[in-house]
Design a protein around this motif. Sequence first.
Motif, PDB file in Angstrom:
ATOM      1  N   THR A  76      -6.688  -4.675 -12.846  1.00 57.17           N
ATOM      2  CA  THR A  76      -5.406  -4.949 -13.469  1.00 57.17           C
ATOM      3  C   THR A  76      -4.371  -3.909 -13.084  1.00 57.17           C
ATOM      4  N   LEU A  77      -3.161  -4.363 -12.996  1.00 60.23           N
ATOM      5  CA  LEU A  77      -1.999  -3.515 -12.789  1.00 60.23           C
ATOM      6  C   LEU A  77      -0.970  -3.919 -13.826  1.00 60.23           C
ATOM      7  N   ASP A  78       0.002  -3.043 -14.063  1.00 60.10           N
ATOM      8  CA  ASP A  78       1.043  -3.462 -14.990  1.00 60.10           C
ATOM      9  C   ASP A  78       1.940  -4.483 -14.301  1.00 60.10           C
ATOM     10  N   SER A  79       2.749  -5.168 -15.082  1.00 56.20           N
ATOM     11  CA  SER A  79       3.526  -6.290 -14.553  1.00 56.20           C
ATOM     12  C   SER A  79       4.516  -5.859 -13.487  1.00 56.20           C
ATOM     13  N   SER A  80       5.040  -4.635 -13.571  1.00 60.63           N
ATOM     14  CA  SER A  80       6.009  -4.222 -12.560  1.00 60.63           C
ATOM     15  C   SER A  80       5.343  -4.088 -11.187  1.00 60.63           C
ATOM     16  N   TRP A  81       4.116  -3.582 -11.161  1.00 65.25           N
ATOM     17  CA  TRP A  81       3.391  -3.495  -9.884  1.00 65.25           C
ATOM     18  C   TRP A  81       3.112  -4.889  -9.338  1.00 65.25           C
ATOM     19  N   ASP A  82       2.623  -5.782 -10.192  1.00 67.56           N
ATOM     20  CA  ASP A  82       2.321  -7.142  -9.732  1.00 67.56           C
ATOM     21  C   ASP A  82       3.566  -7.844  -9.199  1.00 67.56           C
ATOM     22  N   LYS A  83       4.717  -7.663  -9.852  1.00 70.40           N
ATOM     23  CA  LYS A  83       5.957  -8.283  -9.378  1.00 70.40           C
ATOM     24  C   LYS A  83       6.338  -7.723  -8.018  1.00 70.40           C
ATOM     25  N   ALA A 178      -4.537 -10.109   5.028  1.00 66.98           N
ATOM     26  CA  ALA A 178      -4.447  -8.691   4.691  1.00 66.98           C
ATOM     27  C   ALA A 178      -4.563  -8.498   3.177  1.00 66.98           C
ATOM     28  N   LEU A 179      -4.895  -7.290   2.781  1.00 68.23           N
ATOM     29  CA  LEU A 179      -5.042  -6.934   1.368  1.00 68.23           C
ATOM     30  C   LEU A 179      -4.283  -5.651   1.077  1.00 68.23           C
ATOM     31  N   TYR A 180      -3.733  -5.559  -0.128  1.00 68.35           N
ATOM     32  CA  TYR A 180      -3.210  -4.291  -0.620  1.00 68.35           C
ATOM     33  C   TYR A 180      -4.335  -3.630  -1.407  1.00 68.35           C
ATOM     34  N   ILE A 181      -4.622  -2.386  -1.129  1.00 64.99           N
ATOM     35  CA  ILE A 181      -5.538  -1.599  -1.951  1.00 64.99           C
ATOM     36  C   ILE A 181      -4.668  -0.577  -2.666  1.00 64.99           C
ATOM     37  N   ILE A 182      -4.560  -0.701  -3.983  1.00 66.79           N
ATOM     38  CA  ILE A 182      -3.733   0.197  -4.781  1.00 66.79           C
ATOM     39  C   ILE A 182      -4.638   1.308  -5.299  1.00 66.79           C
ATOM     40  N   LEU A 183      -4.306   2.538  -4.938  1.00 60.02           N
ATOM     41  CA  LEU A 183      -5.102   3.685  -5.360  1.00 60.02           C
ATOM     42  C   LEU A 183      -4.535   4.272  -6.645  1.00 60.02           C
ATOM     43  N   ARG A 184      -5.423   4.780  -7.475  1.00 62.04           N
ATOM     44  CA  ARG A 184      -4.996   5.422  -8.718  1.00 62.04           C
ATOM     45  C   ARG A 184      -4.299   6.735  -8.402  1.00 62.04           C
ATOM     46  N   ARG A 185      -3.323   7.064  -9.206  1.00 65.16           N
ATOM     47  CA  ARG A 185      -2.627   8.332  -9.085  1.00 65.16           C
ATOM     48  C   ARG A 185      -3.500   9.409  -9.698  1.00 65.16           C
TER      49      ARG A 185
END
Length: 191
Positions: A76-83, A178-185
Amino acid sequence: MRKLAPDEAALWARVMATARPLRAIPPPMRLAGPVATPAAPVQVARKTSSATIPTRLEMDKRVQPAAPSTPRPGTTLDSSWDKRLSRGIVTPDVTVDLHGHTLHSAHDLLEGALDRAVARGDRVVLLVTGRPPRPESERPHARGAIRAAVGDWLAGSRFAGSIAAVRNAHPRHGGVGALYIILRREREPKS
């Protein structure tokens, strides 16, 4: 689905009277048509022993699921990231292209790229894998083998705990290939 004949409905009612549910479920729907009541209830012989059999609730209390030994990638990501991802606004910090690689070399390249990205503090990795296998294709896939293996690689990776989410890329970044891999801060330890 065909309707039950009266004798089949009576037999089914007798069977259902002897069944014991595994967990609480709503009462069954009434069968269509009149149901003949059995003349004598069916007696089921049960073996008795001195040992008692624990109920499902007691067993659930005794057996606790083990905590996962390795962290799993987040979903899950917050809605701003998903948008931002769905609109293609996000600019990847690094791009990893796995075209032309074998499964083994692609896995090694992905591990190395994730190692460097985590060390640098990158947030978005664009992983270009090629199109996924066709839905009708059976394993082993004739094409899309790397794309099919990426999910397992990320879940079993030592960086699984560092991955916040994996999403399909926007068409300007490769779309379904392609895929986005979102890394944790990395969080600063509170002092």
